[in-house]
Write a protein that holds these residues in place. Structure first.
Motif, short mmCIF file in Angstrom:
data_model
loop_
_atom_site.label_atom_id
_atom_site.label_comp_id
_atom_site.label_asym_id
_atom_site.label_seq_id
_atom_site.Cartn_x
_atom_site.Cartn_y
_atom_site.Cartn_z
N ARG A 38 0.59 -1.72 -0.10
CA ARG A 38 0.05 0.02 -0.10
C ARG A 38 0.79 1.10 -0.28
O ARG A 38 1.60 1.26 0.63
CB ARG A 38 -0.85 0.14 1.22
CG ARG A 38 -2.06 1.00 1.16
CD ARG A 38 -2.41 0.90 2.77
NE ARG A 38 -4.13 0.06 2.47
CZ ARG A 38 -4.45 -0.24 3.24
NH1 ARG A 38 -4.04 0.50 4.38
NH2 ARG A 38 -5.45 -1.64 3.75
N LYS A 39 0.31 2.04 -0.82
CA LYS A 39 1.26 3.18 -0.93
C LYS A 39 0.93 4.36 -0.21
O LYS A 39 -0.20 5.29 -0.43
CB LYS A 39 1.60 4.07 -2.50
CG LYS A 39 1.89 3.66 -3.30
CD LYS A 39 1.68 3.40 -4.99
CE LYS A 39 2.63 3.08 -5.94
NZ LYS A 39 2.34 3.37 -7.35
N ASP A 40 0.76 4.64 1.35
CA ASP A 40 1.46 5.80 2.01
C ASP A 40 2.20 5.82 2.70
O ASP A 40 3.75 5.31 2.23
CB ASP A 40 -0.12 5.77 3.10
CG ASP A 40 0.43 4.05 4.42
OD1 ASP A 40 1.20 3.43 3.92
OD2 ASP A 40 -0.25 3.55 4.72
N ASN A 41 2.39 6.50 3.53
CA ASN A 41 3.83 6.59 4.72
C ASN A 41 4.13 6.33 5.28
O ASN A 41 5.44 6.31 5.75
CB ASN A 41 3.68 8.46 5.01
CG ASN A 41 3.78 9.60 3.93
OD1 ASN A 41 4.10 9.57 2.95
ND2 ASN A 41 2.47 10.91 3.82
N TYR A 42 3.81 5.14 5.57
CA TYR A 42 4.38 4.15 6.16
C TYR A 42 4.99 2.95 5.41
O TYR A 42 5.39 1.48 6.14
CB TYR A 42 2.88 3.06 6.88
CG TYR A 42 2.69 3.68 8.57
CD1 TYR A 42 3.96 4.07 9.96
CD2 TYR A 42 1.27 3.76 8.43
CE1 TYR A 42 3.60 4.62 10.42
CE2 TYR A 42 1.21 4.57 10.07
CZ TYR A 42 1.83 4.93 10.60
OH TYR A 42 1.28 6.27 12.18
N CYS A 43 5.09 2.81 3.96
CA CYS A 43 5.31 2.05 2.36
C CYS A 43 6.13 1.26 3.26
O CYS A 43 6.41 0.03 3.14
CB CYS A 43 5.33 3.08 1.77
SG CYS A 43 5.59 1.75 0.57
N VAL A 44 7.96 1.67 3.73
CA VAL A 44 8.90 1.24 3.47
C VAL A 44 8.80 0.44 5.14
O VAL A 44 9.51 -0.33 4.74
CB VAL A 44 10.06 2.22 3.53
CG1 VAL A 44 10.26 2.99 5.12
CG2 VAL A 44 11.41 1.53 3.19
#
Length: 344
Positions: free
Chosen positions: A119-125
């Motif tokens: 999922r492309k959010d700001n927790y992605c990595v």
């Protein structure tokens, strides 16, 4: 002869009476049969309608659950690498050609045949890293086994006097206040409990099911990521104290991290970097070094936009121990990451 005609008349009368009796009986039976058949037809029609209704209801419920699962599952199932590349990078622009070539290099030279979209959010990595750690059954880092991570928030707040921890923000929740300690404790409990349970599961398929369940629960997911963020903060605090007191040497990545104007001390690191992760920012390159170091994994990253350069494949951290497990990431822009799947 009179007797003959009398007997013949009696026989005809008997036949007529029998025929009338049979007709009456048939009339009654026919009514019963018609009623019975009507009842059976009605029952059949009702059952068919009921079956059709239940089938439609089951189909709708199944589709609803499937949509919910697909929407909530933050790490999707494997897809063909080259098929994904062809769908995502259509056209004949220079960038599209470059990306397709990079994907072909992964397929033919690196034996990466599939990928799992994250999922492309700001927790992605952090999600991509933790999912692989859990799905591979990688155990706790050695330093986490020696120290109870549940006590880290308490130690930071009370033993080291970091009252500014009340300004800690939980990603998109943006929560700060006096209840930070309690929320951090819950995050650490979620991380420890799930990590222990999943890493203790030896059956690969069962472990995969546990991972899919965990990474379909947004609340639990976010607690995992906030726990990782806090561990990063805790280690920066310890490194900062060691540097300040000129004690034992620390890994050079801490010196690099604290040399930035925006993170010259733990408070500025938290306020300018960690608090935004999950909300408006992802991890940057230095923080990815820190993540691999703390979790004791070698993170190999394929940077497709750097194809045909020395930075196409990089490792975080660049100095790692031989016994550390390796996980891999794939990125097109150093912001969003997917999980490459190897096949020989």
């Amino acid at each position: 002869h009179p007797r003959f005609f009398s007997g013949r008349h009696e026989v005809q009368s008997w036949k007529t009476a029998t025929k009338q009796s049979l007709c009456l009986m048939w009339q009654k039976v026919k009514v019963q049969l018609i009623l019975g058949m009507s009842f059976l037809v009605a029952v059949f029609w009702y059952c068919r309608r009921l079956y059709s209704f239940l089938a439609q209801l089951l189909k709708r419920w199944s589709n609803y659950l499937q949509r919910k699962l697909i929407r909530n599952l933050s790490v999707l199932a494997e897809v063909d690498l080259l098929g994904y590349s062809a769908r995502e990078w259509k056209g004949e622009t220079k960038q599209a050609k470059h990306m397709r070539e990079a994907y072909e290099e992964l397929f033919w030279s690196c034996h990466i045949k599939y990928l799992r979209q994250v999922r492309k959010d700001n927790y992605c990595v952090i999600r991509a890293v933790l999912f692989q750690i859990f799905s591979q059954g990688i155990p706790f880092p050695s330093w986490m086994k020696e120290r109870d991570i549940l006590k880290l928030p308490e130690k930071l707040l009370y033993s080291q006097g970091c009252n500014w921890i009340q300004q800690y923000s939980f990603g998109p929740e943006r929560y700060t206040g006096p209840n930070v300690f309690g929320k951090l404790r819950k995050c650490m409990e979620t991380l420890k409990t799930n990590w222990i349970e999943i890493s203790a599961t030896k059956d690969h398929e069962e472990r995969g099911n546990l991972c899919n369940t965990l990474f379909s629960d947004e609340n639990k997911e976010h607690r995992l990521y906030e726990a990782i963020k806090f561990i990063m903060l805790y280690e920066v605090v310890e490194a900062y104290e060691q540097i300040k007191n000129r004690e034992e040497p620390v890994h050079n990545l801490f010196s690099l991290l604290l040399a930035r104007d925006s993170s010259s001390d733990p408070l500025s690191f938290m306020m300018n970097h960690l608090n935004s992760i999950g909300d408006s920012l992802c991890l940057d390159q230095v923080e990815l070094f820190l993540l691999g170091y703390l979790l004791e994994v070698k993170i190999r990253v394929y940077r497709l936009h750097r194809f045909n350069t020395e930075e196409f494949q990089v490792s975080y951290p660049d100095e790692y121990r031989r016994e550390w497990n390796e996980i891999s990431l794939l990125t097109e822009d150093d912001r969003y990451y997917h999980i490459p799947i190897y096949r020989t």
